[in-house]
Design a protein around this motif. Structure first.
Motif, short mmCIF file in Angstrom:
data_model
loop_
_atom_site.label_atom_id
_atom_site.label_comp_id
_atom_site.label_asym_id
_atom_site.label_seq_id
_atom_site.Cartn_x
_atom_site.Cartn_y
_atom_site.Cartn_z
N LEU A 265 12.95 -14.72 -43.75
CA LEU A 265 13.74 -13.49 -43.73
C LEU A 265 12.89 -12.28 -43.38
CD1 LEU A 265 16.03 -14.02 -46.87
CD2 LEU A 265 16.52 -14.52 -44.47
N SER A 266 11.58 -12.39 -43.52
CA SER A 266 10.69 -11.26 -43.25
C SER A 266 10.03 -11.36 -41.88
CB SER A 266 9.61 -11.17 -44.33
OG SER A 266 8.83 -12.36 -44.37
N VAL A 267 10.61 -12.16 -40.99
CA VAL A 267 9.98 -12.40 -39.69
C VAL A 267 9.87 -11.11 -38.88
CG1 VAL A 267 12.16 -12.97 -38.53
CG2 VAL A 267 10.01 -13.93 -37.68
N GLY A 268 10.71 -10.12 -39.14
CA GLY A 268 10.67 -8.87 -38.38
C GLY A 268 9.34 -8.16 -38.45
N ARG A 269 8.55 -8.41 -39.48
CA ARG A 269 7.27 -7.73 -39.63
C ARG A 269 6.25 -8.15 -38.57
NH1 ARG A 269 3.30 -10.67 -42.58
NH2 ARG A 269 4.03 -12.69 -43.35
N TYR A 270 6.54 -9.28 -37.90
CA TYR A 270 5.62 -9.75 -36.88
C TYR A 270 5.87 -9.08 -35.52
CZ TYR A 270 4.57 -13.60 -40.09
OH TYR A 270 4.19 -14.35 -41.17
#
Length: 545
Positions: A265-270
């Motif tokens: 769910l936190s893939v956007g940080r990449y």
């Protein structure tokens, strides 16, 4: 994280990453109550005026100790992706869910609607010998699927196909168990030479890539220059064994991988402009709220509609799922050609929810903030909301938000958490669902792309856990499967969805999104769709320096 594919149509307790085998597959919002918009799937912007150049390699993860010799016993989505580059099916499914040609270049059906004739393309040839695929290869693969029964991801094929035979002219004759265009979705399984795994342990198929290196740690696929379609640009795909998705993501950050599928769910940080892209990928995993029809209050459509209006899905999607979900009111993915956009009825609206509850005889007559039935002080509505607490933290958080939102419109909610262990059909969560020890329950369903929804709403359906019964809606679901062509199937699906939205056998919340994390040097990757995330890989290319 390894994403289990043992049965794609079963209820899930872990949403996106794992398909669990538990049992055996709008209206406007008032100005004073704005809803958070559900984001559409984001597509990367194509770089203009770039000429694709052949060459380059893409490095991806695969599970540790994966069996690469047999695509029929695939157990993870990572391996499904790998095999999709090597093997092909008789037919394929595009990103919108439409049937398209594969090894079969054309097909026809007889007047009964059950017997289909497929002409195989002579240009489809086995990697090593160059011999053409034959009807015998397809038949042998089908027969092996039958013999594997529930031990193969493709067991659903046997529910659709009655028999296969070869015609004298080399055509393939397939007899379906029932008439209908939807049966064609069963013919997308990977065709193996002779229906068996290669003795060498090296996969041999007809697809755009062929195996060059096969070890426990690395599977390297190189381009098949004799593929029947245009030769792909990417020279090689290399799959490296990784213990978990977390390790695969760390390997990407370390520059060891170029593309990683993930349900994080936190893939956007990449995401980093010009360095790393994140592509949203629609899945077939739909999160729903089951309704127990043993509860007389929930049999009232006004109450079920009120619940649907009272849930702020946009808020949940933003704050729990980090926008890795897309709201939907029906169990048909919103990117599907079968999706009916007019079925979107239940935007967040507490005023409408309260009016519907009042129509059902529920109002706050004593002023304590909770609703009583027909003014009876001691008959406040209390609902048990069941959720698993051991495998999907996001779902549990969503359940807590839903409980709070229902409390806000005057409904007492008792949140019940139950343990679940992957693969344990005797776990507490499974047992409570089977015993209907809930009023409402949050679950995930992995839907088939053939739009077969009978098992979820038919009175005898194996996934109809709430005990819903409506002969008219059940018939509409059957009409989808019986439709004789693609146009008729779309019409039947539209009619079903509109009736579903009116009846609400269960409350559809949202479809989960997965992601592809990949180097910005990879061009042409404009869309992807589970389960076949590498379907367009033949059009990708590496940006030259």
């Amino acid at each position: 994280m390894k994403r289990n594919l043992r049965n794609k149509k079963r209820i899930t307790a872990f949403g996106l990453s794992v398909l669990l085998a538990l049992f055996g597959c709008g209206c406007g919002t008032p100005a004073n109550e704005p809803t958070e918009a559900t984001p559409a799937i984001a597509l990367p912007t194509a770089t203009p005026a770039l000429q694709p150049i052949a060459g380059g390699e893409i490095r991806m993860p695969m599970p540790v100790n994966a069996d690469v010799s047999d695509p029929l016993i695939v157990t993870s989505e990572e391996m499904l992706a790998l095999f999709s580059l090597v093997y092909e099916g008789l037919l394929a499914i595009d990103d919108t869910g439409q049937i398209i040609p594969g090894l079969a270049e054309n097909w026809s059906v007889d007047e009964t609607g059950r017997i289909w004739t497929f002409r195989l393309r002579a240009a489809a040839r086995w990697h090593d010998t160059g011999a053409s695929v034959t009807a015998a290869d397809v038949i042998a693969t089908y027969q092996r699927i039958v013999s594997l029964a529930e031990n193969t991801y493709y067991s659903y094929v046997t529910a659709r196909v009655e028999s296969m035979a070869a015609a004298e002219d080399g055509a393939l004759i397939v007899t379906m168990r029932q008439a209908g265009y939807a049966s064609l979705y069963a013919l997308t399984f990977p065709v193996m030479r002779g229906g068996a795994a290669e003795e060498s342990g090296r996969p041999v198929g007809t697809g755009p890539y062929q195996a060059q290196t096969v070890t426990d740690e690395l599977v390297r696929l190189t381009v098949n220059s004799n593929w029947w379609k245009q030769t792909p640009y990417i020279e090689a795909f290399s799959f490296y064994a990784k213990d978990s998705n977390d390790i695969a993501l760390a390997s990407y950050e370390a520059g060891q991988l170029d593309l990683v599928p993930t349900s994080s769910l936190s893939v956007g940080r990449y995401r980093k402009e010009g360095v790393t892209n994140v592509l949203d990928v629609m899945t077939q995993t739909v999160e729903v709220m089951l309704v127990n029809y043993d509860n007389a209050n929930l049999r009232d459509i006004n109450v079920r509609m009120a619940l649907a209006y009272a849930i702020n899905r946009g808020h949940i999607i933003t704050n729990v799922y980090m926008n890795r979900a897309q709201a939907c009111d029906v169990p048909v993915a919103p990117d599907s050609q079968l999706y009916e956009s007019k079925s979107k009825l239940y935007d967040y609206n507490t005023a409408v929810a309260r009016t519907l509850l009042a129509n059902a005889g529920w109002s706050d007559t004593d002023g304590d903030g909770y609703l009583e039935q027909d003014g009876q002080h001691y008959s406040e509505m209390t609902l048990r909301l069941l959720v698993n607490d051991s495998t999907d933290a996001a779902r549990k958080s969503a359940a807590e938000m839903i409980a709070q939102q229902l409390e806000e419109i005057g409904i007492h909610v008792e949140l019940v958490t139950a343990g679940y262990t992957l693969g344990d059909d005797a776990s507490e969560y499974v047992s409570k669902i089977a015993a209907k020890e809930f009023d409402l329950a949050l679950v995930g369903f992995n839907l088939g792309r053939d739009c077969d929804l009978t098992q979820y709403i038919a009175q005898s359906g194996r996934n109809n856990y709430g005990g819903y019964s409506n002969a008219a809606l059940e018939q509409l679901a059957q009409n989808i499967l019986a439709a004789q062509d693609e146009t008729a199937m779309r019409e039947a699906a539209s009619e079903f969805q509109m009736r579903f939205a009116e009846e609400l056998p269960f409350i559809t919340l949202y479809f989960r999104l997965n992601s592809l994390l990949y180097s910005a040097d990879i061009q042409g990757l404009l869309s992807a769709r589970e389960p076949d995330i590498l379907r367009s890989a033949d059009k990708w290319y590496i940006l030259s320096e």
